[in-house]
Structures are given as C-alpha cells and as structure tokens.
Design a protein around this motif. Sequence first.
Motif, PDB file in Angstrom:
ATOM      1  N   VAL A 142       0.979  -1.256  -0.092  1.00  0.00           N
ATOM      2  CA  VAL A 142      -0.012   0.485   0.240  1.00  0.00           C
ATOM      3  C   VAL A 142       1.132   1.355  -0.355  1.00  0.00           C
ATOM      4  CG1 VAL A 142      -1.349   1.793   1.501  1.00  0.00           C
ATOM      5  CG2 VAL A 142      -2.155  -0.999   0.873  1.00  0.00           C
ATOM      6  N   ASN A 143       0.838   2.157  -1.047  1.00  0.00           N
ATOM      7  CA  ASN A 143       0.996   3.312  -1.228  1.00  0.00           C
ATOM      8  C   ASN A 143       1.020   4.577   0.294  1.00  0.00           C
ATOM      9  OD1 ASN A 143       1.354   6.234  -1.471  1.00  0.00           O
ATOM     10  ND2 ASN A 143       2.453   5.328  -3.519  1.00  0.00           N
TER      11      ASN A 143
ATOM     12  N   LYS B 101       1.186   7.390   1.228  1.00  0.00           N
ATOM     13  CA  LYS B 101      -0.031   8.609   0.374  1.00  0.00           C
ATOM     14  C   LYS B 101      -1.248   8.933  -0.135  1.00  0.00           C
ATOM     15  CE  LYS B 101       4.431  11.082  -0.311  1.00  0.00           C
ATOM     16  NZ  LYS B 101       5.498  11.198  -0.779  1.00  0.00           N
ATOM     17  N   LEU B 102      -0.752   7.513  -0.189  1.00  0.00           N
ATOM     18  CA  LEU B 102      -2.399   7.325  -0.894  1.00  0.00           C
ATOM     19  C   LEU B 102      -4.102   6.491   0.041  1.00  0.00           C
ATOM     20  CD1 LEU B 102      -1.559   6.272  -5.222  1.00  0.00           C
ATOM     21  CD2 LEU B 102      -2.380   8.333  -3.893  1.00  0.00           C
ATOM     22  N   VAL B 103      -3.863   6.463   0.876  1.00  0.00           N
ATOM     23  CA  VAL B 103      -4.763   6.199   2.036  1.00  0.00           C
ATOM     24  C   VAL B 103      -4.765   7.227   2.529  1.00  0.00           C
ATOM     25  CG1 VAL B 103      -4.262   3.513   1.047  1.00  0.00           C
ATOM     26  CG2 VAL B 103      -2.790   4.777   3.049  1.00  0.00           C
TER      27      VAL B 103
ATOM     28  N   THR C 205      -6.938   9.084   2.455  1.00  0.00           N
ATOM     29  CA  THR C 205      -8.098   9.971   2.299  1.00  0.00           C
ATOM     30  C   THR C 205      -8.965   8.727   3.075  1.00  0.00           C
ATOM     31  OG1 THR C 205      -8.331   8.974   0.167  1.00  0.00           O
ATOM     32  CG2 THR C 205      -8.620  11.275   0.316  1.00  0.00           C
ATOM     33  N   ILE C 206      -8.530   7.320   3.087  1.00  0.00           N
ATOM     34  CA  ILE C 206      -9.136   6.254   3.533  1.00  0.00           C
ATOM     35  C   ILE C 206      -9.630   5.904   4.877  1.00  0.00           C
ATOM     36  CG2 ILE C 206     -10.503   4.854   1.678  1.00  0.00           C
ATOM     37  CD1 ILE C 206      -8.423   3.260   2.684  1.00  0.00           C
TER      38      ILE C 206
END
Lengths: 754, 138
Positions: A331-332, A334-336, A338-339
């Motif tokens: 998992v990246n 920075k890209l999680v 928001t959740i």
Amino acid sequence: MGILDLGRYKGIVFAMAGFLVFIAVILAFNHGIAGQFADNVAGVKFLAQQQTQPAAVYAASRELTARLKSGQQIDEQLEVLRKAAHSFDHGLSGLTSGGMISDSSGEVIALSVLRGSQSEALLGSTAKLWDGYKQKLTPVLNFAGSPYPAESAEPAAPAAANKAPAAVATGVQYSPRGRRLLASLEELNEYGAASHAPLQKSMTELAAIVEADSAKNAAVLKGLQVGGIIAALLLLGAIFFYFARNLRKEELVASRARKETEDILRTVNEGLFLLDKDLKIGTERSMALNQIFRRDDFTGFTFDQLLKAIVPEKTLRTAMDYVALLWGERVNEKLVKTINPLNEVEVHFDNPSGGFDTHFLEFDFNRVKSEGTLSHLLVTVNDVTKRVMLSRELQESQEKAQAQLDLLLRILHVEPDSLTGFLTDADVSLKMVNSILKEPAREESAFRAKIDGIYRQVHAVKGEAAALGLKTVEQRAHAFEESLNDLKGRQTLSGSDFLPLVVKLDDLFNHLAQVREMLGRLVDLHQAIATKRTAGGHMDAEKVDQWLGGKQDPTPAAAPQASEEVSTGLERTLEDLAARVASSQAKQVALRCKGLEVVPETYRRAVKDITIQLVRNAVVHGIEDPNERAEAHKTQTGTLAVEFARRADGYELIVQDDGRGLQLDRIKEVAVERGLITPAQAAMLDPRQTMALIFRPGFSTADRVTTDAGRGAGMDLVRILVAELGGRVGLASAGGKFSKFKIWLPAAERAVAA
Amino acid sequence: MAATAKAEPLTNGKLKLMICDDSNIIRRKIERELQIERLQVIATASNGKQAVDAFRKEPADVVTMDITMPEMDGIECVENLVKIKPDVLILVISALSDKATAIEALKKGANGFLCKPFTDRQLTEALEELLRGAGNDD
C-alpha cells in the motif's frame, strides 16, 4: 565494510597498538643494555685475574732464581714462569687488540669500553712496560738443558737438598749456560721488581674503568626502566584522559539531545507516540497524550486497548484493518490517507460525574523506516472537538438561514389568500390538538383515540403545508407525526407519554406565528407599494418604516373572503401541489379542477383535506413516469381531474387519473408484508376486497417514508373524514388505464360539523 | 490459476493502463484526463469479469478500479488481478461512503485510493504517486 572498519573504536585501537609498540621498544633497549652489563661483569672478573699475573711472574722469576742459586732442579719452576708470563701476555695482547677477552667459559667477549682513549693510553703504556719485561724474559724462557755441570749435577742435587741453602749456595757449581741464566734472571728480577707493581696497577685501573662503565650501565638500565614505567604510565594516563574526555563529550551531546527530545515531547500540543508491529505503544510519547486520552499510564498498552473503551466496535475493527494495511509493503502510504477511518473520529470518555463526554479526535499515521525496513508507525493525535463543533454550528446556522430564506421565498410565491386560509385552518387544527391533549383520559382505548384524533389534525396541517410548499412547517408537522407513530407503536400508554407532544405542538404554534408575522409584513409591503403606485409614485414613508419595524398595519384587515374565493384558492393549492410533487417525482401532470367553487362552507375543510390527499396519492402512485407512459402508448403528461358537483341527494367529489391504476398483486403483497392479512387470506381476496385494503390503517405502497407519500395514513384519513361526514367512498380502477375515487357526501344540512 | 498471460512491454516503452469502472462517463473521464506520458490505456472494462478476462489476455501494469460494479465487484477483481500479476499497481477509485469497503479492497492487494468525485489534477497526482511509490520499493 571490513575488519579495518572500526568505527568509533578506531581511536582506542590505535592508542592501544601505539602503547604496545612503545613497550616493545623499551624492552628491546633494555635487553641490549642488560647484555652489555653481563659482558662488563665478565671483563671485571677477567681483569681481576689478570692483575695478579705480573706479581705471579715476578714471584715465579724470584723463586726460579732462588732455586737456581741453591742448585735445585729448575725445570718445573721455569714452566711455572713460562705459564704465568704467557697467560699475562695473552691477556694483554687481547686487551690491546680491541678489548678482546675470554670469559670463564672460554667465549671471546669484546669490551667496547676498552676502546676508549683513556683505556687505550693506559694499555699502550702497559704494553710498553710489558715489552721490556718480555725482552728480559725471553733469554730466561728460552733456556734449555741444565744450568749445572753434567757431573756434579747428579750428586750435588741430593746434597744440596739436604744441606742448608746458604752452605749450598756457596758451593753450587754452574755450567756456562747456568751462569748466563743466572745473569739473565738477576736482570729480570731487577726489572720485575720495578715493573710488576705498575703493571698490576694498570690492570687495576682498567678494571676500575670497566667497573665504572658497568656501574654506568646499571644506572642507565635503572633509569631506562624507571623512565619506561613513567612514560608508560603517562601514555596510559593520556589515553585514559583522552577517552574519558571523548566519552564525556559524547554523553554530554547525548544527554543534551535527550533533553531536547523531552522538551519537545513535553511541550508539543499533539499527542505523539510510536507503534511497533505488535501495536504496542512506545515508551517515548508526548505529554499531550495524557490529556487527550485522560490517562497517565500507557505502559504495556496496545493501540486497540487504547481505542476499545472509546470507539464503537465497528470503528475499532476498521481502524485495526487500516493500521495493518500500513504495515504491508504494497500500500502506498500517501494514497490511503483519505480512507483513514480515524481521520475525524467521534470518541466517548466516561465522565466521573455520570454519563460520558463526546470528543472528536484526529489520528494521523506515518511510516517510520530505519535502515530501509519499516520499524514503527508514528501516530499523531489531535483533539479537534472545537473545530468539529464550530463547523457543525456553522453548518446548522447556514441551514437555518437557508430555511428562513426558503420560507420567505415560498411565502412570496404563495398567494396571500391561500396562505391566510392555511394559517387560519392550521390554527384551528392546532387548537383542536391542544384541546384533545387536555381531555381527560384513563383507559388505554381513550389514549389511542386521542392519538388518532391528534394524528388526523397534524396530518392535515402537514398535507396543506406540503401543498403550499412551506417546507419548514411541513418538516415540523412531520416530526410531530413521527412522535405520534412512536406512541402508536407502544404496547401500553400513560398520560405522561403525551408530554413531549406539548413541546412539539408549542414548536408548531410558534413557527406558524412566525410565518404569520412574515406574511403580515409582506402584505403591508404589498399595500405600501400599491399605494405608491396609485398615488403616482409617492411612497408612504411612514408605512414602510412601520413594515420594517414589524408593526401591524393599523387599518383593519381585509373583509372575510367569500366561499368562491376560498374554493379557487383550493384550486390553486391543488395545482401547486400536483406540480410540486410531480417535479419531485420527475413526472408530468396536468390537473383539471371543476366545480370547487360550489363546495358548501361546511364541507370546505373536509373537501380540502380529501382532495389534497387524493391528488398527492394520484401523482405519487397513479401517474407513471414519462418513459413508462410512452411505452404504454400514453401521452407523456398524465391527466388528473378533480370535480365537485351538486347532486339531487347531496354532493359528489370525483378524483380521477389516467395512470397505471391500482396494482392488485402489489397491494396484496404489501398487505401481507405489513401483516394486515395472511398469504392464505390474500389468495382468497377478490379485486373489490383487494382494493378495500388501501383504506386499512397502516397500509402504504410507498417503499420509503417521505413527506410526499406519507405512510399510508392518507387513505385511512380519507375514509375516516368521509365517514365522519356520513358519506361514502367508491373506487374504480382498471389496470394500466385509470383510477377513480368517487365520494358521495350528504346534503350540507345533514352533515356533521368537521 | 491457469494464467497464460504474457507480460510483454509496449514497444514505445510506456506502461500499460487498464480502466475498470461501470460508468462509461468515469471511464471516458479518466481516458480523457490522463496526462501522464508514461501511461497508455490498453483496455477498459465495465465490470470485474470483463476486467479479469482482459487482464488474462494482456496484463496491464497499472489498473484503476471501481468498487461497486455488476458481475464481479472491485474487491474480488483486485484479488484476481493480483493473483495473475503480483506486481500490478492498482488504484481504487470510489466514493467515500464506506471506508471499510475501501480498506477491504486494499487488503486484497490494491495500492492506493482516490475519492470520487475527482479532478483531473487529483487523478494525475494519484497515478504519479502510485508510480513513484512503486519505484521506491525497488
């Protein structure tokens, strides 16, 4: 990386190696000096032996002379002299040729000290003295044969031996050789008497020199040892000092860094801590954490234990899943973000004085990598309660302002007459609710009757408000209805259950008063503008001021409207309602009204309630959406007709639409679902009986409860209203074609007052 | 898994992108707004089943994935794609109504999440971050 990569230990390793080298050098030097010392000892011993030799040579030569004079055998003594002379000569020649000596074991040792100028001078003079000695010695040592005449030798000897030496001496006979020897000996003795002492002295002096050197060596050795020990101690001290200083410096830096970290952690406003792979909370954490989580001790605490007490089970599960994700490599980070389920999470802390406190916390997670692998998660926690509350307040006040604006706009759009009518009716209804609430009741059935009565009134207000698009009124009425439904659903009822309704009723009253006031001001403004127009552009400033100040117009209100006007008011209300509901349902409807102006005053209210209900139902349930209509080869716009007419025996109200008609299967299904009938009963019902189901209390075909569709109370209400007026309801429908409600009401004189 | 997929790189050296969303408006929006030179769209799918079939034929390097789709939902689809090609980069693009569902998809092997509705800038940034993140792991 290699064996030489010593890192911070480089200094100490180099220092130790240097120290060992130093010790080795000292030892080697020591060893050399110690060897020389042994040589000197041997030299002293040798010289001590050598210094006795000149005396020995002299003594031997004198003994030889004595023997010769007494006529004794001299060979033995000659040999003693020869040996002594040779020994000294050998020793001296060794010494003069570079201080070479032979020690007791026969090994040759070079005494470097005897190469000094003082020793050489001494040796030179000694050698010269000895050379003279040697010249005198040579004829003696070269002697061979017998010193006595051959014939007298034999007999003379025992005689000589037996007689006194003096007598013998006088009588000794020598051979010529003997006489020569004696002469040589006399010379030798003379020389020897003069030189043996100086020779001995030189040897003694040499020994002294060697001894002095030896003593010097000993002193050097001692000095070297003492110096070496001191130097070694100093070096060790220096090394120790150097490292102690470095260690201190490092400790100082470390403790300063630690102090800074502590200061940061104590002062920072965020809650900061580290999580390891087992979700254990690290020992280093910010003090703010204590305040945020209302505890002082986090030792051995895991993250889920921390959350368990303050968030619901589901949130906890999601949060743990999310944290587990961050430990994964896929998992990246920075890209999680928001959740993150703990981004703004509502938490509850037990309040020691009862109940609990609600807070909002914001968690942020960051991966901590050390040496390329994920070692910890850094967790930042903030208490954002104030921020959340503020934004909620802001949103609420915005909504409130929006609602007021909407209300104002609605009032502007509604005909003042309709609005006045509504307000009057609503006032009557709410007063009725109030009086029902005050009625004494003891039995369960009385309570239920009360609820039904109130429900009818409130539902009517809600329907009319919806028809006029007065959203704020409608919402309040809807909330009132919800409370009533809640009461209906209860097993047992008591008087105190009705108390909350009083509050709700009060709320509705107040709100309607607001609407009335707003309407009043608008009407005034309207009149002011009208006056201005008729007065040819002259504005009555006083009136506007009054309006703005919220004062009532002192002029009496308009005369009561005629029934005709009210009816046309109803027509407009229905048109408005149909258009509004249709647009919310994405449908197209054309409403046609007829004869509403002949509704007698006694039926006005009931007709209004009934038509509002039927028109709304027709648009929501009857009329299909344009696509469906097109498929059924119908015009996209549905037609809805409301007709009121006088008949010979009373009045007739017809509400008819060209929609999909009553769907009997669906009605049965819903009735079964609602528990109104059993599936077996449903199978037995004929179409007539099926249609009658829609008038049963609690029936609704709308899937969702909305203000438009109600909850099935509508048709029930129609049936009750008609029954109360002593009328009848007829219903006809053809699947896919139309629905038609026909209501017969008795002549007005017979009607019971609504 | 009988994956006969051949992962041949494109001749122009670009990375292959598959767009997976049941709304063709979103699919077109992504295609139109894709501003990353390194990516080239090789397939679009409107449900999970289609996506897995297309992926078997030609596996993409990067996939944008909706969650709620007919036939096979995004979560199951992610699981299948990762089985076929473990190093595929998957960006879940979905509305943020239920965080737990999004987390479920990430648990199955997706790499990142982008919230609907999104601007072209947000899309570009998310995809670039996805590619950058993959570079860091090497």
